[in-house]
Design a protein around this motif. Structure first.
Motif, PDB file in Angstrom:
ATOM      1  N   ALA A 129       0.825  -1.205   0.000  1.00  0.00           N
ATOM      2  CA  ALA A 129       0.000   0.000   0.000  1.00  0.00           C
ATOM      3  C   ALA A 129       0.863   1.260   0.000  1.00  0.00           C
ATOM      4  O   ALA A 129       0.552   2.239  -0.693  1.00  0.00           O
ATOM      5  CB  ALA A 129      -0.929  -0.007   1.209  1.00  0.00           C
ATOM      6  N   CYS A 130       1.965   1.237   0.745  1.00  0.00           N
ATOM      7  CA  CYS A 130       2.876   2.389   0.756  1.00  0.00           C
ATOM      8  C   CYS A 130       3.542   2.594  -0.600  1.00  0.00           C
ATOM      9  O   CYS A 130       3.680   3.731  -1.061  1.00  0.00           O
ATOM     10  CB  CYS A 130       3.930   2.205   1.840  1.00  0.00           C
ATOM     11  N   VAL A 131       3.931   1.500  -1.226  1.00  0.00           N
ATOM     12  CA  VAL A 131       4.556   1.605  -2.549  1.00  0.00           C
ATOM     13  C   VAL A 131       3.549   2.117  -3.579  1.00  0.00           C
ATOM     14  O   VAL A 131       3.860   2.992  -4.393  1.00  0.00           O
ATOM     15  CB  VAL A 131       5.163   0.248  -2.961  1.00  0.00           C
ATOM     16  N   LEU A 132       2.331   1.604  -3.531  1.00  0.00           N
ATOM     17  CA  LEU A 132       1.305   2.086  -4.462  1.00  0.00           C
ATOM     18  C   LEU A 132       0.946   3.542  -4.191  1.00  0.00           C
ATOM     19  O   LEU A 132       0.664   4.295  -5.132  1.00  0.00           O
ATOM     20  CB  LEU A 132       0.075   1.191  -4.390  1.00  0.00           C
ATOM     21  N   ALA A 133       0.970   3.968  -2.923  1.00  0.00           N
ATOM     22  CA  ALA A 133       0.731   5.373  -2.610  1.00  0.00           C
ATOM     23  C   ALA A 133       1.841   6.255  -3.184  1.00  0.00           C
ATOM     24  O   ALA A 133       1.571   7.363  -3.664  1.00  0.00           O
ATOM     25  CB  ALA A 133       0.620   5.560  -1.101  1.00  0.00           C
ATOM     26  N   THR A 134       3.075   5.764  -3.160  1.00  0.00           N
ATOM     27  CA  THR A 134       4.184   6.513  -3.759  1.00  0.00           C
ATOM     28  C   THR A 134       3.993   6.673  -5.257  1.00  0.00           C
ATOM     29  O   THR A 134       4.207   7.755  -5.810  1.00  0.00           O
ATOM     30  CB  THR A 134       5.512   5.784  -3.471  1.00  0.00           C
ATOM     31  N   ILE A 135       3.560   5.598  -5.915  1.00  0.00           N
ATOM     32  CA  ILE A 135       3.312   5.668  -7.354  1.00  0.00           C
ATOM     33  C   ILE A 135       2.195   6.655  -7.647  1.00  0.00           C
ATOM     34  O   ILE A 135       2.300   7.483  -8.565  1.00  0.00           O
ATOM     35  CB  ILE A 135       2.982   4.266  -7.904  1.00  0.00           C
ATOM     36  N   LEU A 136       1.123   6.600  -6.869  1.00  0.00           N
ATOM     37  CA  LEU A 136      -0.003   7.508  -7.095  1.00  0.00           C
ATOM     38  C   LEU A 136       0.360   8.961  -6.804  1.00  0.00           C
ATOM     39  O   LEU A 136      -0.091   9.869  -7.515  1.00  0.00           O
ATOM     40  CB  LEU A 136      -1.201   7.078  -6.260  1.00  0.00           C
ATOM     41  N   CYS A 137       1.177   9.205  -5.779  1.00  0.00           N
ATOM     42  CA  CYS A 137       1.624  10.571  -5.496  1.00  0.00           C
ATOM     43  C   CYS A 137       2.426  11.134  -6.672  1.00  0.00           C
ATOM     44  O   CYS A 137       2.232  12.287  -7.068  1.00  0.00           O
ATOM     45  CB  CYS A 137       2.467  10.605  -4.229  1.00  0.00           C
ATOM     46  N   GLY A 138       3.305  10.325  -7.213  1.00  0.00           N
ATOM     47  CA  GLY A 138       4.071  10.772  -8.376  1.00  0.00           C
ATOM     48  C   GLY A 138       3.184  10.998  -9.585  1.00  0.00           C
ATOM     49  O   GLY A 138       3.337  11.978 -10.321  1.00  0.00           O
ATOM     50  N   PHE A 139       2.210  10.111  -9.796  1.00  0.00           N
ATOM     51  CA  PHE A 139       1.309  10.233 -10.945  1.00  0.00           C
ATOM     52  C   PHE A 139       0.468  11.504 -10.849  1.00  0.00           C
ATOM     53  O   PHE A 139       0.358  12.267 -11.814  1.00  0.00           O
ATOM     54  CB  PHE A 139       0.422   8.994 -11.044  1.00  0.00           C
ATOM     55  N   PHE A 140      -0.118  11.735  -9.679  1.00  0.00           N
ATOM     56  CA  PHE A 140      -0.935  12.931  -9.525  1.00  0.00           C
ATOM     57  C   PHE A 140      -0.082  14.194  -9.520  1.00  0.00           C
ATOM     58  O   PHE A 140      -0.551  15.263  -9.920  1.00  0.00           O
ATOM     59  CB  PHE A 140      -1.793  12.840  -8.265  1.00  0.00           C
ATOM     60  N   GLY A 141       1.156  14.097  -9.083  1.00  0.00           N
ATOM     61  CA  GLY A 141       2.057  15.245  -9.168  1.00  0.00           C
ATOM     62  C   GLY A 141       2.350  15.625 -10.610  1.00  0.00           C
ATOM     63  O   GLY A 141       2.413  16.805 -10.948  1.00  0.00           O
ATOM     64  N   ILE A 142       2.514  14.625 -11.472  1.00  0.00           N
ATOM     65  CA  ILE A 142       2.749  14.912 -12.891  1.00  0.00           C
ATOM     66  C   ILE A 142       1.536  15.599 -13.499  1.00  0.00           C
ATOM     67  O   ILE A 142       1.656  16.538 -14.286  1.00  0.00           O
ATOM     68  CB  ILE A 142       3.079  13.612 -13.651  1.00  0.00           C
ATOM     69  N   ILE A 143       0.348  15.140 -13.123  1.00  0.00           N
ATOM     70  CA  ILE A 143      -0.875  15.699 -13.704  1.00  0.00           C
ATOM     71  C   ILE A 143      -1.205  17.074 -13.131  1.00  0.00           C
ATOM     72  O   ILE A 143      -1.561  17.999 -13.879  1.00  0.00           O
ATOM     73  CB  ILE A 143      -2.047  14.723 -13.480  1.00  0.00           C
ATOM     74  N   LEU A 144      -1.086  17.258 -11.821  1.00  0.00           N
ATOM     75  CA  LEU A 144      -1.614  18.448 -11.172  1.00  0.00           C
ATOM     76  C   LEU A 144      -0.624  19.599 -11.037  1.00  0.00           C
ATOM     77  O   LEU A 144      -1.047  20.755 -10.973  1.00  0.00           O
ATOM     78  CB  LEU A 144      -2.155  18.081  -9.789  1.00  0.00           C
ATOM     79  N   LYS A 145       0.649  19.319 -10.965  1.00  0.00           N
ATOM     80  CA  LYS A 145       1.627  20.398 -10.796  1.00  0.00           C
ATOM     81  C   LYS A 145       1.810  21.158 -12.107  1.00  0.00           C
ATOM     82  O   LYS A 145       1.789  20.584 -13.186  1.00  0.00           O
ATOM     83  CB  LYS A 145       2.980  19.853 -10.336  1.00  0.00           C
ATOM     84  N   LYS A 146       1.994  22.461 -11.996  1.00  0.00           N
ATOM     85  CA  LYS A 146       2.174  23.301 -13.182  1.00  0.00           C
ATOM     86  C   LYS A 146       3.635  23.666 -13.424  1.00  0.00           C
ATOM     87  O   LYS A 146       4.001  24.042 -14.524  1.00  0.00           O
ATOM     88  CB  LYS A 146       1.344  24.581 -13.040  1.00  0.00           C
ATOM     89  N   ASN A 147       4.475  23.544 -12.416  1.00  0.00           N
ATOM     90  CA  ASN A 147       5.886  23.872 -12.567  1.00  0.00           C
ATOM     91  C   ASN A 147       6.605  22.691 -13.201  1.00  0.00           C
ATOM     92  O   ASN A 147       6.413  21.544 -12.792  1.00  0.00           O
ATOM     93  CB  ASN A 147       6.481  24.186 -11.190  1.00  0.00           C
TER      94      ASN A 147
END
Length: 111
Positions: free
Chosen positions: A4-22
């Motif tokens: 679950a921690c590893v999948l949360a890391t993957i999801l954090c990176g995925f949503f960071g790519i989508i949501l961050k503008k910088n």
């Protein structure tokens, strides 16, 4: 729990790519996601009951396959080179633009 921690890391990176503008934050998010994917493969490969393929006198033992290790090492090297290439691209882009926000870059470069 570890999966679950590893999948949360993957999801954090995925949503960071989508949501961050910088652009730099997008690169960091991609690095976090790739680290999570590599950790997921390592977690799957580290099953109990598998032994390293070393020549021994014991027969009929379940050996770990060394090919995924080579694939993961190749993935780490490719991920590092892609990250370095993206950082060089951002450096060249920062020379022409005062900001690294994607919205402002698109606004400044549209005809």
């Amino acid at each position: 729990m570890l999966k679950a921690c590893v999948l949360a890391t993957i999801l954090c990176g995925f949503f960071g790519i989508i949501l961050k503008k910088n652009l730099l934050m997008k690169i960091v998010s991609m690095d976090v996601m790739s680290t999570g994917v590599i950790a997921f493969y390592v977690l799957i490969a580290s099953q109990s009951g598998l032994f390293t393929p070393i020549i021994a006198d014991v027969k009929n033992i379940a050996y770990a396959d060394p090919a995924p290790q080579a694939v993961i090492l190749t993935g780490i090297v490719i991920g590092f080179s892609i990250q370095a290439l993206m950082l060089v691209g951002v450096m060249k882009l920062a020379r022409d633009n005062p900001t690294l926000e994607t919205d402002e870059i698109e606004r400044n470069n549209t005809p």
